[in-house]
Design a protein around this motif. Sequence first.
Motif, PDB file in Angstrom:
ATOM      1  N   CYS A   6       0.140 -11.319  13.204  1.00 53.16           N
ATOM      2  CA  CYS A   6      -0.056 -10.346  12.238  1.00 53.16           C
ATOM      3  C   CYS A   6       0.878  -9.174  12.770  1.00 53.16           C
ATOM      4  O   CYS A   6       1.399  -8.592  11.702  1.00 53.16           O
ATOM      5  CB  CYS A   6      -1.485  -9.798  12.127  1.00 53.16           C
ATOM      6  N   GLY A  10       2.911  -9.511   9.607  1.00 51.78           N
ATOM      7  CA  GLY A  10       2.396  -8.499   8.807  1.00 51.78           C
ATOM      8  C   GLY A  10       1.878  -9.076   7.786  1.00 51.78           C
ATOM      9  O   GLY A  10       1.290 -10.275   7.600  1.00 51.78           O
ATOM     10  N   ASP A  11       2.016  -8.436   6.474  1.00 52.78           N
ATOM     11  CA  ASP A  11       1.515  -8.798   5.191  1.00 52.78           C
ATOM     12  C   ASP A  11       2.026 -10.214   4.497  1.00 52.78           C
ATOM     13  O   ASP A  11       1.420 -10.735   3.776  1.00 52.78           O
ATOM     14  CB  ASP A  11       2.132  -7.778   4.049  1.00 52.78           C
ATOM     15  N   GLU A  12       3.200 -10.712   5.214  1.00 55.72           N
ATOM     16  CA  GLU A  12       3.585 -11.919   4.618  1.00 55.72           C
ATOM     17  C   GLU A  12       2.832 -12.916   4.837  1.00 55.72           C
ATOM     18  O   GLU A  12       2.755 -14.171   4.303  1.00 55.72           O
ATOM     19  CB  GLU A  12       5.295 -12.059   5.041  1.00 55.72           C
ATOM     20  N   ILE A  14      -0.454 -13.214   4.877  1.00 53.62           N
ATOM     21  CA  ILE A  14      -1.736 -12.982   3.690  1.00 53.62           C
ATOM     22  C   ILE A  14      -1.534 -14.290   2.850  1.00 53.62           C
ATOM     23  O   ILE A  14      -0.622 -14.187   2.229  1.00 53.62           O
ATOM     24  CB  ILE A  14      -2.044 -11.627   3.102  1.00 53.62           C
ATOM     25  N   SER A  33      -7.158 -11.577   5.064  1.00 50.00           N
ATOM     26  CA  SER A  33      -7.252 -10.090   5.178  1.00 50.00           C
ATOM     27  C   SER A  33      -6.265  -9.625   6.118  1.00 50.00           C
ATOM     28  O   SER A  33      -5.859 -10.283   7.116  1.00 50.00           O
ATOM     29  CB  SER A  33      -8.624  -9.701   5.637  1.00 50.00           C
ATOM     30  N   ARG A  34      -5.950  -8.324   6.007  1.00 52.34           N
ATOM     31  CA  ARG A  34      -4.803  -7.735   6.673  1.00 52.34           C
ATOM     32  C   ARG A  34      -5.648  -7.274   8.078  1.00 52.34           C
ATOM     33  O   ARG A  34      -4.914  -7.083   8.965  1.00 52.34           O
ATOM     34  CB  ARG A  34      -4.239  -6.730   5.850  1.00 52.34           C
ATOM     35  N   ASP A  41      -9.866  -5.944   3.941  1.00 54.50           N
ATOM     36  CA  ASP A  41      -9.539  -5.925   2.719  1.00 54.50           C
ATOM     37  C   ASP A  41     -10.669  -5.742   1.891  1.00 54.50           C
ATOM     38  O   ASP A  41     -11.740  -6.136   2.296  1.00 54.50           O
ATOM     39  CB  ASP A  41      -8.658  -7.009   2.218  1.00 54.50           C
ATOM     40  N   GLU A  45      -9.937  -8.856  -2.789  1.00 57.83           N
ATOM     41  CA  GLU A  45      -8.620  -9.097  -2.341  1.00 57.83           C
ATOM     42  C   GLU A  45      -8.622 -10.521  -1.165  1.00 57.83           C
ATOM     43  O   GLU A  45      -7.618 -11.318  -1.061  1.00 57.83           O
ATOM     44  CB  GLU A  45      -8.163  -7.822  -1.440  1.00 57.83           C
ATOM     45  N   ALA A  49      -6.815 -13.947  -1.612  1.00 61.15           N
ATOM     46  CA  ALA A  49      -5.859 -14.553  -0.192  1.00 61.15           C
ATOM     47  C   ALA A  49      -6.460 -15.768   0.133  1.00 61.15           C
ATOM     48  O   ALA A  49      -5.597 -16.713   0.524  1.00 61.15           O
ATOM     49  CB  ALA A  49      -5.681 -13.393   0.906  1.00 61.15           C
TER      50      ALA A  49
END
Length: 103
Positions: A6, A10-12, A14, A33-34, A41, A45, A49
């Motif tokens: 993470c 990061g976000d890529e 999810i 979830s982030r 999240d 969301e 995901a």
Amino acid sequence: MYNALCREHGDELIGTCFLIPGEKHYIACLFTSRAYGRRKDKPTEILAATRLALQDLQRQNKDGRKLHACRFNSGKFAVPWQDTEAIIKELEMEMVVYDPVTT
């Protein structure tokens, strides 16, 4: 490993699934979830995901390995299991899901 991935990606991550090969089995990490705890999240969301991550798992599971899982999303993410289960059924995935024993 999850936290390191993470931090680096990061976000890529999810909505994706990371398969870790073992001697007899694979471990699937679904990134839904982030964060967790107070920073997790929203349930909508997380479920969006989850759908993407399960579809990614389906794409990677080309040889049809049998899937086993705990009731993911329902613990630290506090998403009702029925909502996650509905996605599994919608995607027509065969999966043995282990129900925690309550005492």
